[in-house]
Design a protein around this motif. Structure first.
Motif, PDB file in Angstrom:
ATOM      1  N   ASP A  61     -25.381  78.795  40.402  1.00  0.00           N
ATOM      2  CA  ASP A  61     -26.576  79.599  40.634  1.00  0.00           C
ATOM      3  C   ASP A  61     -26.196  80.964  41.212  1.00  0.00           C
ATOM      4  OD1 ASP A  61     -29.676  78.996  40.638  1.00  0.00           O
ATOM      5  OD2 ASP A  61     -29.252  80.301  42.339  1.00  0.00           O
ATOM      6  N   GLY A  62     -26.737  82.052  40.638  1.00  0.00           N
ATOM      7  CA  GLY A  62     -26.533  83.382  41.204  1.00  0.00           C
ATOM      8  C   GLY A  62     -25.875  84.362  40.251  1.00  0.00           C
ATOM      9  N   PHE A  63     -25.576  85.551  40.785  1.00  0.00           N
ATOM     10  CA  PHE A  63     -24.945  86.625  40.016  1.00  0.00           C
ATOM     11  C   PHE A  63     -23.429  86.436  39.981  1.00  0.00           C
ATOM     12  CE2 PHE A  63     -28.948  88.557  41.292  1.00  0.00           C
ATOM     13  CZ  PHE A  63     -29.343  89.202  40.135  1.00  0.00           C
ATOM     14  N   TYR A  64     -22.815  86.986  38.926  1.00  0.00           N
ATOM     15  CA  TYR A  64     -21.368  86.920  38.803  1.00  0.00           C
ATOM     16  C   TYR A  64     -20.868  88.102  37.985  1.00  0.00           C
ATOM     17  CZ  TYR A  64     -22.573  84.935  34.234  1.00  0.00           C
ATOM     18  OH  TYR A  64     -23.095  84.735  32.993  1.00  0.00           O
ATOM     19  N   VAL A  65     -19.576  88.429  38.150  1.00  0.00           N
ATOM     20  CA  VAL A  65     -18.955  89.537  37.431  1.00  0.00           C
ATOM     21  C   VAL A  65     -17.474  89.219  37.283  1.00  0.00           C
ATOM     22  CG1 VAL A  65     -18.508  90.859  39.538  1.00  0.00           C
ATOM     23  CG2 VAL A  65     -18.663  92.053  37.353  1.00  0.00           C
ATOM     24  N   GLY A  66     -16.851  89.713  36.186  1.00  0.00           N
ATOM     25  CA  GLY A  66     -15.444  89.419  35.991  1.00  0.00           C
ATOM     26  C   GLY A  66     -14.834  90.183  34.833  1.00  0.00           C
ATOM     27  N   GLY A  67     -13.574  89.859  34.526  1.00  0.00           N
ATOM     28  CA  GLY A  67     -12.830  90.511  33.456  1.00  0.00           C
ATOM     29  C   GLY A  67     -12.463  89.529  32.348  1.00  0.00           C
ATOM     30  N   LEU A  68     -12.193  90.066  31.154  1.00  0.00           N
ATOM     31  CA  LEU A  68     -11.888  89.260  29.970  1.00  0.00           C
ATOM     32  C   LEU A  68     -10.611  89.752  29.306  1.00  0.00           C
ATOM     33  CD1 LEU A  68     -15.452  89.174  28.353  1.00  0.00           C
ATOM     34  CD2 LEU A  68     -14.246  87.173  29.250  1.00  0.00           C
ATOM     35  N   ALA A  69      -9.880  88.817  28.718  1.00  0.00           N
ATOM     36  CA  ALA A  69      -8.732  89.130  27.873  1.00  0.00           C
ATOM     37  C   ALA A  69      -8.731  88.134  26.725  1.00  0.00           C
ATOM     38  CB  ALA A  69      -7.425  89.050  28.653  1.00  0.00           C
ATOM     39  N   GLY A  70      -8.416  88.596  25.507  1.00  0.00           N
ATOM     40  CA  GLY A  70      -8.469  87.676  24.383  1.00  0.00           C
ATOM     41  C   GLY A  70      -7.725  88.191  23.169  1.00  0.00           C
TER      42      GLY A  70
ATOM     43  N   ARG B 114      -6.026  92.293  13.390  1.00  0.00           N
ATOM     44  CA  ARG B 114      -5.884  91.311  14.469  1.00  0.00           C
ATOM     45  C   ARG B 114      -5.203  91.970  15.653  1.00  0.00           C
ATOM     46  NH1 ARG B 114      -5.250  88.583   9.736  1.00  0.00           N
ATOM     47  NH2 ARG B 114      -6.390  86.624   9.500  1.00  0.00           N
ATOM     48  N   GLY B 115      -5.524  91.473  16.841  1.00  0.00           N
ATOM     49  CA  GLY B 115      -4.869  92.020  18.021  1.00  0.00           C
ATOM     50  C   GLY B 115      -5.497  91.528  19.303  1.00  0.00           C
ATOM     51  N   THR B 116      -4.894  91.919  20.415  1.00  0.00           N
ATOM     52  CA  THR B 116      -5.404  91.560  21.741  1.00  0.00           C
ATOM     53  C   THR B 116      -6.484  92.538  22.160  1.00  0.00           C
ATOM     54  OG1 THR B 116      -3.622  92.836  22.760  1.00  0.00           O
ATOM     55  CG2 THR B 116      -3.248  90.475  22.436  1.00  0.00           C
ATOM     56  N   ASN B 117      -7.381  92.053  22.997  1.00  0.00           N
ATOM     57  CA  ASN B 117      -8.506  92.859  23.458  1.00  0.00           C
ATOM     58  C   ASN B 117      -8.762  92.599  24.936  1.00  0.00           C
ATOM     59  OD1 ASN B 117      -9.482  91.459  20.570  1.00  0.00           O
ATOM     60  ND2 ASN B 117      -9.352  93.685  20.586  1.00  0.00           N
ATOM     61  N   PHE B 118      -9.393  93.576  25.589  1.00  0.00           N
ATOM     62  CA  PHE B 118      -9.685  93.459  27.011  1.00  0.00           C
ATOM     63  C   PHE B 118     -11.097  93.982  27.273  1.00  0.00           C
ATOM     64  CE2 PHE B 118      -5.149  94.014  26.468  1.00  0.00           C
ATOM     65  CZ  PHE B 118      -4.632  92.964  27.233  1.00  0.00           C
TER      66      PHE B 118
ATOM     67  N   GLY C 261     -10.560  98.431  19.032  1.00  0.00           N
ATOM     68  CA  GLY C 261      -9.509  99.257  18.452  1.00  0.00           C
ATOM     69  C   GLY C 261      -8.931  98.726  17.152  1.00  0.00           C
ATOM     70  N   GLN C 262      -9.760  98.077  16.312  1.00  0.00           N
ATOM     71  CA  GLN C 262      -9.303  97.521  15.034  1.00  0.00           C
ATOM     72  C   GLN C 262      -9.802  98.390  13.878  1.00  0.00           C
ATOM     73  OE1 GLN C 262      -7.275  94.953  14.752  1.00  0.00           O
ATOM     74  NE2 GLN C 262      -7.245  94.496  16.940  1.00  0.00           N
ATOM     75  N   ARG C 263      -8.933  98.601  12.871  1.00  0.00           N
ATOM     76  CA  ARG C 263      -9.318  99.436  11.737  1.00  0.00           C
ATOM     77  C   ARG C 263      -8.580  98.998  10.484  1.00  0.00           C
ATOM     78  NH1 ARG C 263      -7.940 105.468  12.027  1.00  0.00           N
ATOM     79  NH2 ARG C 263      -8.400 105.220   9.810  1.00  0.00           N
ATOM     80  N   GLY C 264      -9.022  99.528   9.318  1.00  0.00           N
ATOM     81  CA  GLY C 264      -8.362  99.215   8.057  1.00  0.00           C
ATOM     82  C   GLY C 264      -9.005  99.978   6.915  1.00  0.00           C
TER      83      GLY C 264
ATOM     84  N   ASP D 271     -17.156  91.254  10.745  1.00  0.00           N
ATOM     85  CA  ASP D 271     -17.166  89.955  11.414  1.00  0.00           C
ATOM     86  C   ASP D 271     -16.027  89.917  12.434  1.00  0.00           C
ATOM     87  OD1 ASP D 271     -19.285  89.092   9.878  1.00  0.00           O
ATOM     88  OD2 ASP D 271     -18.046  88.030   8.432  1.00  0.00           O
ATOM     89  N   VAL D 272     -16.363  89.525  13.654  1.00  0.00           N
ATOM     90  CA  VAL D 272     -15.387  89.491  14.743  1.00  0.00           C
ATOM     91  C   VAL D 272     -15.308  88.074  15.292  1.00  0.00           C
ATOM     92  CG1 VAL D 272     -14.707  90.471  16.961  1.00  0.00           C
ATOM     93  CG2 VAL D 272     -15.982  91.872  15.320  1.00  0.00           C
ATOM     94  N   ASN D 273     -14.112  87.484  15.259  1.00  0.00           N
ATOM     95  CA  ASN D 273     -13.855  86.192  15.880  1.00  0.00           C
ATOM     96  C   ASN D 273     -12.968  86.418  17.102  1.00  0.00           C
ATOM     97  OD1 ASN D 273     -14.825  83.889  13.875  1.00  0.00           O
ATOM     98  ND2 ASN D 273     -13.948  85.533  12.636  1.00  0.00           N
ATOM     99  N   GLN D 274     -13.447  85.974  18.271  1.00  0.00           N
ATOM    100  CA  GLN D 274     -12.704  86.175  19.505  1.00  0.00           C
ATOM    101  C   GLN D 274     -12.435  84.849  20.209  1.00  0.00           C
ATOM    102  OE1 GLN D 274     -14.020  89.648  22.053  1.00  0.00           O
ATOM    103  NE2 GLN D 274     -15.835  89.460  20.756  1.00  0.00           N
TER     104      GLN D 274
END
Length: 292
Positions: free
Chosen positions: A49-58, A102-106, A131-134, A280-283
């Motif tokens: 229960d409550g507010f939360y905040v954080g970081g992601l890497a994938g 494909r690549g890592t993301n933050f 930052g993905q392109r083609g 289409d983005v799969n993470q």
């Protein structure tokens, strides 16, 4: 005499009963031990229960489908009002190939949960730097006999380049708390930000469809003598800093230890850009944060 003595003895016994009762503990209710006090019930803790905040890497896989961007450019710039386009939609034969990256993301996330018993519902927003392109391309030609009686050949060469710089989602979440661990489902809106470019060249040839007439018949209006092809383009269309809108959904598992929050999740997003590109983005990603 005997009745008199019996009466006196009875009166003496009756008179002594209150004293005996006062000395006998059962009559005072003290022979049974005292019951313990009733326990005080407290509400079970609600760790989510409550507010939360954080970081992601994938790690992400991004697939770009050019769709009809190059075709729309050919239709509007080179084949507009032609018989071959009006009758056969000739521009639609050009379909640049799909491409992927494909690549890592933050990124990061923030949200709010409300826990009622084991049920948890909430709202979350997240941002990922992609930052993905083609680039995809295609060259094709086809011949149609149009209603004026001409065999018209259209050759198209198209190319689409797309880049997805950033991805933002706003999602609802629903989970089931098992102590400090919660599996959950999530779904909502997605918005991308990037660049889309389309490029197309058109080679258009027309001759009389009646072989008995050749080579003396005049070519249709707009073609050179003898059916010399008219080459148009290349035409290009670029949308920088384009916004892309769509949806997102996925599932994950989250754990809370005191104020520390840990998670792992899969998220699928689909956005469509101006210029006809569907992305289409799969993470697959992990996250850590704090809960307030």
């Amino acid at each position: 005499m005997r009745p008199f003595l019996f009466s006196v003895a009875a009166l003496a016994v009756i008179a002594g009963l209150p004293a005996l009762a006062a000395d006998y503990p059962v009559l005072r209710g003290t022979s049974s031990p005292s019951l313990p006090p009733a326990p005080v019930l407290h509400d079970a803790p609600a760790p989510f229960d409550g507010f939360y905040v954080g970081g992601l890497a994938g790690y992400s896989s991004v697939n770009f489908n050019p769709d009809m961007g190059a075709a729309d450019l050919a239709r509007s710039r080179a084949l507009r009002n032609t018989a071959v386009e009006t009758e056969f939609q000739a521009s639609r034969i050009v379909q640049p190939s799909q491409f992927s990256g494909r690549g890592t993301n933050f990124g990061g996330f923030l949200g709010y949960n409300m826990q009622i018993g084991e049920a948890v519902v909430g709202l979350e927003a997240d941002y990922m730097r992609m930052g993905q392109r083609g680039t995809g391309s295609n060259t094709i030609a086809r011949t149609w006999v149009t209603s004026p009686g001409y065999a018209e050949t259209v050759g198209l060469s198209g190319e689409t380049t797309a880049k997805l710089d950033d991805l933002v989602t706003l999602r609802a979440r629903a989970g089931y708390a098992m102590g400090n661990v919660m599996p959950y489902l999530t779904g909502g809106l997605a918005m991308g930000f990037g660049t889309v470019s389309n490029r197309v060249s058109v080679r258009h040839t027309g001759v009389d469809a009646d072989p008995a007439c050749a080579p003396d018949c005049l070519p249709p209006f707009g073609f050179g003598a003898g059916g010399v092809p008219i080459v148009q383009g290349p035409f290009s269309d670029q949308r920088k800093n384009a916004f892309m809108f769509g949806f997102s959904g996925g599932a994950g598992i989250e754990a809370v230890y005191g104020g520390l929050l840990l998670r792992g999740e899969y998220l699928f997003s689909r956005v469509q850009a101006q210029g006809g590109v569907v992305i289409d983005v799969n993470q697959a990603r992990v996250g850590a944060g704090v809960k307030f």
